[in-house]
Write a protein that holds these residues in place. Structure first.
Motif, PDB file in Angstrom:
ATOM      1  N   GLY A   1       0.730  -1.264  -0.074  1.00 21.12           N
ATOM      2  CA  GLY A   1       0.125  -0.047   0.146  1.00 21.12           C
ATOM      3  C   GLY A   1       0.869   1.248   0.028  1.00 21.12           C
ATOM      4  N   LYS A   2       2.060   1.146  -0.604  1.00 20.28           N
ATOM      5  CA  LYS A   2       2.986   2.563  -0.613  1.00 20.28           C
ATOM      6  C   LYS A   2       2.200   3.454  -1.354  1.00 20.28           C
ATOM      7  CE  LYS A   2       6.384   0.531  -2.219  1.00 20.28           C
ATOM      8  NZ  LYS A   2       5.867  -1.115  -2.030  1.00 20.28           N
ATOM      9  N   THR A   3       1.987   3.146  -2.577  1.00 26.72           N
ATOM     10  CA  THR A   3       1.379   4.124  -3.490  1.00 26.72           C
ATOM     11  C   THR A   3      -0.103   4.782  -3.006  1.00 26.72           C
ATOM     12  OG1 THR A   3       2.515   3.018  -5.389  1.00 26.72           O
ATOM     13  CG2 THR A   3       0.833   4.665  -5.936  1.00 26.72           C
ATOM     14  N   LEU A   4      -0.712   4.022  -2.591  1.00 33.52           N
ATOM     15  CA  LEU A   4      -1.968   4.378  -1.900  1.00 33.52           C
ATOM     16  C   LEU A   4      -1.839   5.167  -0.675  1.00 33.52           C
ATOM     17  CD1 LEU A   4      -5.213   3.758  -1.613  1.00 33.52           C
ATOM     18  CD2 LEU A   4      -4.508   2.208   0.275  1.00 33.52           C
ATOM     19  N   LEU A   5      -0.941   5.230   0.223  1.00 32.72           N
ATOM     20  CA  LEU A   5      -0.365   5.931   1.051  1.00 32.72           C
ATOM     21  C   LEU A   5       0.269   7.196   0.640  1.00 32.72           C
ATOM     22  CD1 LEU A   5      -0.394   5.602   4.096  1.00 32.72           C
ATOM     23  CD2 LEU A   5       1.720   4.801   4.207  1.00 32.72           C
TER      24      LEU A   5
ATOM     25  N   PHE B   1      10.972   3.406 -10.301  1.00 39.29           N
ATOM     26  CA  PHE B   1      11.232   3.341 -11.770  1.00 39.29           C
ATOM     27  C   PHE B   1      10.966   1.941 -12.389  1.00 39.29           C
ATOM     28  CE2 PHE B   1      13.704   6.883  -9.839  1.00 39.29           C
ATOM     29  CZ  PHE B   1      13.337   7.745 -10.523  1.00 39.29           C
ATOM     30  N   ARG B   2      10.925   0.905 -11.598  1.00 43.99           N
ATOM     31  CA  ARG B   2      10.787  -0.262 -12.129  1.00 43.99           C
ATOM     32  C   ARG B   2       9.469  -0.724 -12.590  1.00 43.99           C
ATOM     33  NH1 ARG B   2      14.518  -4.655 -10.043  1.00 43.99           N
ATOM     34  NH2 ARG B   2      16.536  -3.686 -10.140  1.00 43.99           N
ATOM     35  N   ALA B   3       8.510  -0.106 -11.822  1.00 41.67           N
ATOM     36  CA  ALA B   3       6.955  -0.047 -12.124  1.00 41.67           C
ATOM     37  C   ALA B   3       6.214   1.119 -11.674  1.00 41.67           C
ATOM     38  CB  ALA B   3       6.355  -1.438 -11.062  1.00 41.67           C
ATOM     39  N   PRO B   4       6.461   1.958 -12.395  1.00 39.15           N
ATOM     40  CA  PRO B   4       5.809   3.338 -12.318  1.00 39.15           C
ATOM     41  C   PRO B   4       4.388   3.400 -12.259  1.00 39.15           C
ATOM     42  CG  PRO B   4       7.347   3.648 -14.070  1.00 39.15           C
ATOM     43  CD  PRO B   4       7.239   2.046 -13.894  1.00 39.15           C
ATOM     44  N   SER B   5       3.853   3.977 -11.460  1.00 42.56           N
ATOM     45  CA  SER B   5       2.341   3.912 -11.191  1.00 42.56           C
ATOM     46  C   SER B   5       1.640   5.227 -11.090  1.00 42.56           C
ATOM     47  CB  SER B   5       1.909   2.953 -10.169  1.00 42.56           C
ATOM     48  OG  SER B   5       2.713   3.262  -9.020  1.00 42.56           O
ATOM     49  N   LEU B   6       2.337   6.324 -10.657  1.00 39.65           N
ATOM     50  CA  LEU B   6       1.511   7.641 -10.572  1.00 39.65           C
ATOM     51  C   LEU B   6       0.800   8.131 -11.785  1.00 39.65           C
ATOM     52  CD1 LEU B   6       3.680   9.460  -7.599  1.00 39.65           C
ATOM     53  CD2 LEU B   6       1.652   7.955  -7.594  1.00 39.65           C
ATOM     54  N   PHE B   7       1.221   8.026 -12.909  1.00 38.99           N
ATOM     55  CA  PHE B   7       0.963   8.532 -14.184  1.00 38.99           C
ATOM     56  C   PHE B   7      -0.578   7.698 -14.218  1.00 38.99           C
ATOM     57  CE2 PHE B   7       0.936   5.191 -17.139  1.00 38.99           C
ATOM     58  CZ  PHE B   7       1.721   3.983 -16.412  1.00 38.99           C
ATOM     59  N   ALA B   8      -0.606   6.905 -14.112  1.00 40.46           N
ATOM     60  CA  ALA B   8      -2.030   5.699 -14.104  1.00 40.46           C
ATOM     61  C   ALA B   8      -3.081   6.423 -13.019  1.00 40.46           C
ATOM     62  CB  ALA B   8      -1.921   4.207 -14.070  1.00 40.46           C
ATOM     63  N   VAL B   9      -2.550   6.621 -11.899  1.00 42.08           N
ATOM     64  CA  VAL B   9      -3.260   7.163 -10.588  1.00 42.08           C
ATOM     65  C   VAL B   9      -3.793   8.451 -11.123  1.00 42.08           C
ATOM     66  CG1 VAL B   9      -3.331   7.895  -8.154  1.00 42.08           C
ATOM     67  CG2 VAL B   9      -2.001   5.923  -9.052  1.00 42.08           C
TER      68      VAL B   9
ATOM     69  N   LEU C   1      -0.911  19.711 -10.104  1.00 43.65           N
ATOM     70  CA  LEU C   1      -2.230  18.993 -10.414  1.00 43.65           C
ATOM     71  C   LEU C   1      -3.258  19.882  -9.181  1.00 43.65           C
ATOM     72  CD1 LEU C   1      -1.238  15.273 -10.795  1.00 43.65           C
ATOM     73  CD2 LEU C   1      -1.966  16.800 -12.398  1.00 43.65           C
ATOM     74  N   ASN C   2      -3.227  20.929  -9.343  1.00 44.94           N
ATOM     75  CA  ASN C   2      -4.015  21.687  -8.158  1.00 44.94           C
ATOM     76  C   ASN C   2      -5.416  21.552  -8.718  1.00 44.94           C
ATOM     77  OD1 ASN C   2      -2.483  22.888  -6.281  1.00 44.94           O
ATOM     78  ND2 ASN C   2      -1.663  23.873  -7.833  1.00 44.94           N
ATOM     79  N   GLY C   3      -5.774  21.218  -9.860  1.00 51.54           N
ATOM     80  CA  GLY C   3      -7.254  21.042 -10.447  1.00 51.54           C
ATOM     81  C   GLY C   3      -7.584  19.722 -10.003  1.00 51.54           C
TER      82      GLY C   3
ATOM     83  N   ASN D   1      -9.134   3.878  -8.866  1.00 48.64           N
ATOM     84  CA  ASN D   1      -9.859   5.238  -9.502  1.00 48.64           C
ATOM     85  C   ASN D   1      -9.947   6.276  -8.939  1.00 48.64           C
ATOM     86  OD1 ASN D   1      -9.900   3.813 -12.282  1.00 48.64           O
ATOM     87  ND2 ASN D   1     -11.384   2.635 -11.600  1.00 48.64           N
ATOM     88  N   LEU D   2      -9.944   6.158  -7.311  1.00 46.37           N
ATOM     89  CA  LEU D   2     -10.307   7.247  -6.563  1.00 46.37           C
ATOM     90  C   LEU D   2      -8.962   7.460  -5.990  1.00 46.37           C
ATOM     91  CD1 LEU D   2     -13.825   5.759  -5.155  1.00 46.37           C
ATOM     92  CD2 LEU D   2     -13.426   7.595  -7.214  1.00 46.37           C
ATOM     93  N   ILE D   3      -8.996   8.711  -5.220  1.00 42.59           N
ATOM     94  CA  ILE D   3      -7.980   9.322  -4.264  1.00 42.59           C
ATOM     95  C   ILE D   3      -9.010   9.577  -3.242  1.00 42.59           C
ATOM     96  CG2 ILE D   3      -6.284  11.152  -3.769  1.00 42.59           C
ATOM     97  CD1 ILE D   3      -5.784  11.317  -6.755  1.00 42.59           C
ATOM     98  N   PHE D   4      -8.848   8.731  -2.362  1.00 39.34           N
ATOM     99  CA  PHE D   4      -9.935   8.602  -1.342  1.00 39.34           C
ATOM    100  C   PHE D   4      -9.706  10.115  -0.519  1.00 39.34           C
ATOM    101  CE2 PHE D   4     -12.085   4.638  -0.364  1.00 39.34           C
ATOM    102  CZ  PHE D   4     -11.772   4.143  -1.644  1.00 39.34           C
ATOM    103  N   VAL D   5      -8.796  10.647   0.086  1.00 33.97           N
ATOM    104  CA  VAL D   5      -8.867  12.013   0.816  1.00 33.97           C
ATOM    105  C   VAL D   5      -9.414  13.079   0.114  1.00 33.97           C
ATOM    106  CG1 VAL D   5      -7.015  13.691   1.276  1.00 33.97           C
ATOM    107  CG2 VAL D   5      -6.535  11.431   1.980  1.00 33.97           C
ATOM    108  N   GLN D   6      -9.481  12.957  -1.392  1.00 30.54           N
ATOM    109  CA  GLN D   6      -9.975  14.129  -2.247  1.00 30.54           C
ATOM    110  C   GLN D   6     -11.458  13.633  -2.553  1.00 30.54           C
ATOM    111  OE1 GLN D   6      -9.022  17.031  -3.417  1.00 30.54           O
ATOM    112  NE2 GLN D   6     -11.224  16.985  -4.087  1.00 30.54           N
ATOM    113  N   ASP D   7     -11.834  12.220  -3.036  1.00 29.23           N
ATOM    114  CA  ASP D   7     -13.027  11.901  -3.484  1.00 29.23           C
ATOM    115  C   ASP D   7     -14.070  11.429  -2.370  1.00 29.23           C
ATOM    116  OD1 ASP D   7     -11.998  12.467  -5.906  1.00 29.23           O
ATOM    117  OD2 ASP D   7     -11.144  10.456  -6.084  1.00 29.23           O
TER     118      ASP D   7
END
Lengths: 123, 266
Positions: free
Chosen positions: B22-26, B48-56, B83-85, B237-243
């Motif tokens: 849960g690193k990325t989620l956190l 860099f071995r498994a980039p994921s933020l671009f998809a988030v 990404l303030n929007g 698909n969700l950023i819980f803190v925001q959504d």
């Protein structure tokens, strides 16, 4: 001491003496360090990269100095000592030891000796 | 000589022994929570071995990737994407992405020790350019699991390491070893987040659980995250803190962010 005794530039001569004494001191510090930790693990290398895996495998006392140099980019023993809270002479010995091991380079500018890991990292 | 300036800003590395903890989620939610609390935050993908933020964040292309900055071919300002929007709050939110192209991943895994040393130098200089120069409050590094160069570079650069772990036996063992043989050697402040805790365990004996964790790992606990099916259902698909501002997970991340802001980890 009278000015005539030292010639025209007494201050300059004194500076030279002090500079030489400091270099001598550094050499003695290195010798003491080599003696203390044994020569076996100190094989001179040239241009060994100071990367994190190297940092991990270092003895604790050297790691602290090496990490501080990584953070600073380029520094004197005095500047490193201010951050590690250890004596300047101790840091000077460790820095020179890291130079012998091939991880750091040393450059003199006037009376000061600067240490750095990589020319590109200097700011 | 470049002196290390006294600064208020902090660098946080989110790391773990195993993958899927849960690193990325956190990282994403912690960064979003800090931004909502009014902080200027930048989240970096150092996996860099498994980039994921671009998809988030649904970012298709970036002018420059973090890979380019570490290669010394572009300035960090060109890597940061505003990404303030996406995250609304009083603060500011930027992200630096890792290049997800297979070729870029291959390139990053084949770097030599000298390159890794320079990459460490470039990460360390972010303290000066972003924390001091651009007045960021927090830089958050989402790292690769385990002991590898990019993660250890991030850990050496960070002021605080947030370790995500689960109750899995191999994870517990590995995390404990990492605490002793990695973070301690670098004298890093460390806080633990225990993730995927069975709901019943987290509710009934929270105090007991915290004591047990403290006894096992000998480091402060930042948070205890129960296993939420909603997180799995959201499929990333969700950023819980925001959504989902009222979701219990959001509240837990909010608490973790507050602990970090108040410098509770020492």
């Amino acid at each position: 001491m009278k000015e005539e005794v030292l010639g025209k530039k007494p201050l300059h001569v004194l500076e030279k003496i002090r500079e030489n004494l400091e270099r001598l001191n550094e050499k003695i510090e290195v010798m003491i360090e080599l003696q203390k930790h044994g020569r076996k693990d100190l094989q001179p290398l040239s241009d060994a990269p100071l990367d994190v895996m190297t940092l991990l495998s270092m003895p604790d006392h050297l790691r602290k100095t090496a990490m501080t140099i990584c953070r600073c980019g380029r520094a004197t023993a005095e500047e490193i000592a201010q951050q590690t809270n250890r004596a300047r002479a101790v840091e000077s010995a460790y820095l020179n030891q890291l130079v012998i091991m091939g991880y750091l380079k040393k450059e003199r500018k006037g009376r000061k000796a600067y240490f750095y890991a990589d020319r590109e990292c200097q700011e | 000589m470049s002196r290390v300036k006294v600064t208020m800003g902090k660098i946080i590395a989110v790391h773990s022994y195993k993958g899927g903890t849960g690193k990325t989620l956190l990282s994403v939610n912690l960064a979003a929570a800090l931004a909502k609390h009014g902080k200027k935050v930048c989240l970096f993908d150092l996996d860099f071995r498994a980039p994921s933020l671009f998809a988030v964040f649904n970012v298709e292309n970036a002018e420059c990737w973090l890979n380019d900055y570490l290669n010394g071919t572009c300035e960090i300002s060109k890597v940061l994407i505003d990404l303030n929007g996406r995250i609304y709050g009083d603060g500011e939110f930027f992200v630096g992405f890792a290049n997800p192209a297979t070729e870029a991943i291959r390139d990053m895994t084949a770097k030599d020790r000298k390159w890794e040393m320079r990459a460490l130098g470039r990460l360390l200089s972010l303290r000066n350019t972003l924390l001091n120069g651009k007045e960021f409050d927090y830089l958050i590094f989402d790292t690769s699991p385990g002991l590898q160069y990019s993660s250890i570079n991030a850990i050496v650069t960070a002021d605080l390491v947030v370790v995500a772990t689960t109750s899995d036996r191999s994870d517990v063992d590995g995390t404990r070893r990492m605490l002793n043989e990695l973070y301690n050697l670098f004298e890093k402040k460390t806080g633990l987040v225990l993730n995927k805790v069975l709901d019943s365990a987290s509710k009934s004996k929270k105090g007991d659980m915290q004591d047990k964790i403290k006894a096992i790992y000998q480091v402060p606990m930042l948070g205890l995250v129960p296993c939420f099916c909603e997180i799995l259902r959201a499929e990333g698909n969700l950023i819980f803190v925001q959504d989902k501002p009222d979701h219990p997970f959001t509240k837990i991340v909010d608490e973790i962010a507050k602990k970090i802001e108040s410098n509770e980890i020492n």
